[in-house]
Design a protein around this motif. Structure first.
Motif, PDB file in Angstrom:
ATOM      1  N   UNK A  31      83.046  81.949  82.391  1.00 26.71           N
ATOM      2  CA  UNK A  31      84.252  82.601  82.466  1.00 26.71           C
ATOM      3  C   UNK A  31      84.506  83.805  82.251  1.00 26.71           C
ATOM      4  N   UNK A  32      84.148  85.441  83.210  1.00 25.51           N
ATOM      5  CA  UNK A  32      84.495  86.610  82.168  1.00 25.51           C
ATOM      6  C   UNK A  32      83.560  86.941  81.181  1.00 25.51           C
ATOM      7  N   UNK A  33      82.223  86.295  80.931  1.00 23.83           N
ATOM      8  CA  UNK A  33      81.279  86.642  80.364  1.00 23.83           C
ATOM      9  C   UNK A  33      80.695  88.227  80.352  1.00 23.83           C
ATOM     10  N   UNK A  34      80.308  87.430  82.042  1.00 20.35           N
ATOM     11  CA  UNK A  34      79.326  89.099  82.431  1.00 20.35           C
ATOM     12  C   UNK A  34      79.795  90.233  82.707  1.00 20.35           C
ATOM     13  N   UNK A  35      80.963  89.620  82.974  1.00 21.66           N
ATOM     14  CA  UNK A  35      82.126  90.606  83.723  1.00 21.66           C
ATOM     15  C   UNK A  35      81.800  91.983  82.133  1.00 21.66           C
ATOM     16  N   UNK A  36      82.424  91.643  81.241  1.00 19.38           N
ATOM     17  CA  UNK A  36      82.060  92.251  79.949  1.00 19.38           C
ATOM     18  C   UNK A  36      80.852  92.591  79.782  1.00 19.38           C
ATOM     19  N   UNK A  37      80.246  92.131  80.059  1.00 18.18           N
ATOM     20  CA  UNK A  37      79.171  93.136  80.150  1.00 18.18           C
ATOM     21  C   UNK A  37      78.649  93.355  80.025  1.00 18.18           C
ATOM     22  N   UNK A  38      79.151  93.701  81.903  1.00 19.09           N
ATOM     23  CA  UNK A  38      78.337  94.555  83.181  1.00 19.09           C
ATOM     24  C   UNK A  38      79.504  95.919  82.073  1.00 19.09           C
ATOM     25  N   UNK A  39      80.490  95.798  81.629  1.00 19.14           N
ATOM     26  CA  UNK A  39      81.418  96.763  81.466  1.00 19.14           C
ATOM     27  C   UNK A  39      81.080  97.618  80.043  1.00 19.14           C
ATOM     28  N   UNK A  40      81.074  96.553  79.453  1.00 21.94           N
ATOM     29  CA  UNK A  40      79.698  97.747  78.537  1.00 21.94           C
ATOM     30  C   UNK A  40      78.323  97.898  78.403  1.00 21.94           C
ATOM     31  N   UNK A  41      77.662  97.490  79.528  1.00 18.33           N
ATOM     32  CA  UNK A  41      76.554  97.942  79.772  1.00 18.33           C
ATOM     33  C   UNK A  41      76.469  99.096  80.295  1.00 18.33           C
ATOM     34  N   UNK A  42      78.305  99.258  81.097  1.00 16.02           N
ATOM     35  CA  UNK A  42      77.868 100.968  81.815  1.00 16.02           C
ATOM     36  C   UNK A  42      78.524 101.148  80.910  1.00 16.02           C
ATOM     37  N   UNK A  43      79.360 101.236  79.360  1.00 16.82           N
ATOM     38  CA  UNK A  43      80.223 102.044  79.276  1.00 16.82           C
ATOM     39  C   UNK A  43      78.902 103.199  78.210  1.00 16.82           C
ATOM     40  N   UNK A  44      77.763 102.257  77.853  1.00 18.48           N
ATOM     41  CA  UNK A  44      76.561 101.989  77.160  1.00 18.48           C
ATOM     42  C   UNK A  44      75.773 103.974  78.186  1.00 18.48           C
ATOM     43  N   UNK A  45      75.450 102.679  79.345  1.00 18.08           N
ATOM     44  CA  UNK A  45      74.701 104.069  79.680  1.00 18.08           C
ATOM     45  C   UNK A  45      75.689 105.440  80.170  1.00 18.08           C
ATOM     46  N   UNK A  46      76.636 105.643  80.058  1.00 12.62           N
ATOM     47  CA  UNK A  46      77.145 106.882  80.770  1.00 12.62           C
ATOM     48  C   UNK A  46      77.463 107.421  79.160  1.00 12.62           C
ATOM     49  N   UNK A 100      85.473  94.445  66.499  1.00  7.79           N
ATOM     50  CA  UNK A 100      85.384  93.886  67.363  1.00  7.79           C
ATOM     51  C   UNK A 100      83.439  94.164  67.668  1.00  7.79           C
ATOM     52  N   UNK A 101      83.197  93.005  67.018  1.00 10.28           N
ATOM     53  CA  UNK A 101      81.803  92.379  66.368  1.00 10.28           C
ATOM     54  C   UNK A 101      80.692  91.795  68.085  1.00 10.28           C
ATOM     55  N   UNK A 102      81.867  91.596  68.413  1.00 11.50           N
ATOM     56  CA  UNK A 102      80.596  91.613  69.956  1.00 11.50           C
ATOM     57  C   UNK A 102      80.514  92.279  70.976  1.00 11.50           C
ATOM     58  N   UNK A 103      81.294  93.060  71.005  1.00 12.38           N
ATOM     59  CA  UNK A 103      80.911  94.258  71.442  1.00 12.38           C
ATOM     60  C   UNK A 103      80.026  95.621  70.887  1.00 12.38           C
ATOM     61  N   UNK A 104      80.111  95.458  69.349  1.00 10.93           N
ATOM     62  CA  UNK A 104      79.254  96.291  69.271  1.00 10.93           C
ATOM     63  C   UNK A 104      77.999  95.769  69.122  1.00 10.93           C
ATOM     64  N   UNK A 105      77.555  94.657  68.736  1.00  5.08           N
ATOM     65  CA  UNK A 105      76.025  93.716  68.447  1.00  5.08           C
ATOM     66  C   UNK A 105      75.866  93.391  70.213  1.00  5.08           C
ATOM     67  N   UNK A 106      76.355  93.734  71.643  1.00 13.35           N
ATOM     68  CA  UNK A 106      75.848  93.597  72.645  1.00 13.35           C
ATOM     69  C   UNK A 106      75.350  95.141  72.585  1.00 13.35           C
ATOM     70  N   UNK A 107      76.497  96.905  72.760  1.00 11.28           N
ATOM     71  CA  UNK A 107      75.962  97.464  73.035  1.00 11.28           C
ATOM     72  C   UNK A 107      74.218  98.066  72.041  1.00 11.28           C
ATOM     73  N   UNK A 108      74.197  97.313  71.051  1.00 12.79           N
ATOM     74  CA  UNK A 108      73.075  97.553  69.403  1.00 12.79           C
ATOM     75  C   UNK A 108      71.556  96.812  70.064  1.00 12.79           C
ATOM     76  N   UNK A 109      72.355  95.240  71.188  1.00 11.13           N
ATOM     77  CA  UNK A 109      71.228  95.120  71.491  1.00 11.13           C
ATOM     78  C   UNK A 109      70.468  95.740  73.108  1.00 11.13           C
ATOM     79  N   UNK A 110      71.788  96.554  73.425  1.00 12.30           N
ATOM     80  CA  UNK A 110      71.457  97.154  74.824  1.00 12.30           C
ATOM     81  C   UNK A 110      70.378  98.123  74.363  1.00 12.30           C
ATOM     82  N   UNK A 111      71.348  98.770  73.651  1.00 10.04           N
ATOM     83  CA  UNK A 111      70.619 100.192  73.110  1.00 10.04           C
ATOM     84  C   UNK A 111      69.216 100.038  72.727  1.00 10.04           C
ATOM     85  N   UNK A 112      68.552  99.016  71.737  1.00 11.42           N
ATOM     86  CA  UNK A 112      67.518  98.666  71.610  1.00 11.42           C
ATOM     87  C   UNK A 112      66.287  98.562  72.593  1.00 11.42           C
TER      88      UNK A 112
END
Length: 184
Positions: A31-46, A100-112
């Motif tokens: 619950x809520x995980x994909x919403x967090x990931x999607x928000x980070x995905x959009x933030x990274x893309x911007x 906020x290591x979760x956010x940093x880790x997801x963004x780092x993986x996304x950017x790679x």
């Protein structure tokens, strides 16, 4: 210089989540995980500013210490540098600095994965132009020393926006150099 659309850098969610050590099929149920990931995905893309600097030269114009053995028989080579720019590094660092290591880790993986998607997009574009070529190759893999990035970035491509450390690491971090040999 090639300035791709950001859409050419969008990684597959399953792949970037796997890079982050997550199993997509399990996470979509959380619950809520994909919403967090999607928000980070959009933030990274911007935050990305994708650029590709490139040149194609006769293989004879390159020093032997830059040409991998897999380029045997190649007549020319395209050497390119791809980067997502400084803003994505800053965003990741901001999350790290805030604890906020979760956010940093997801963004780092996304950017790679975004950078790899950019490389694949540019690779495909080159093959449409040049035809049959070698595998895409980067210094630091195989027999080409990663410190050759300094020669590639500063002398061959003459890119001022990128810093190359003595170790061969580049800043911004989400930056790579690649080469493809061409047989025609």
């Amino acid at each position: 210089m090639f300035r791709p659309e950001k859409v050419n850098c969008m990684p597959d969610k399953k792949i970037f989540l796997a890079r982050a050590g997550a199993r997509y099929s399990m996470l979509v149920k959380e619950h809520g995980f994909m919403q967090r990931v999607n928000a980070l995905f959009l933030q990274a893309l911007s935050q990305i500013g994708p650029l590709v600097f490139h040149t194609t030269v006769s293989i004879d114009q390159l020093p032997n210490k830059v040409v991998p053995r897999v380029f045997d028989g190649a007549k020319s080579a395209t050497v390119f540098l791809s980067t997502l720019g400084e803003s994505i590094d800053q965003l990741i660092n901001n999350y790290v600095n805030q604890g906020q290591t979760f956010e940093a880790m997801i963004l780092d993986a996304w950017a790679s994965e975004s950078l790899e998607t950019l490389n694949e997009t540019f690779d495909h574009k080159l093959r449409e132009t040049f035809g049959e070529g070698t595998m895409r190759f980067s210094p630091g893999y195989g027999e080409i020393d990663v410190r050759m990035n300094k020669y590639i970035v500063k002398e061959l491509l003459n890119v001022e926006q990128i810093t190359v450390l003595d170790s061969g690491e580049m800043v911004p971090r989400k930056t790579t150099t690649c080469m493809i040999g061409w047989y025609k």
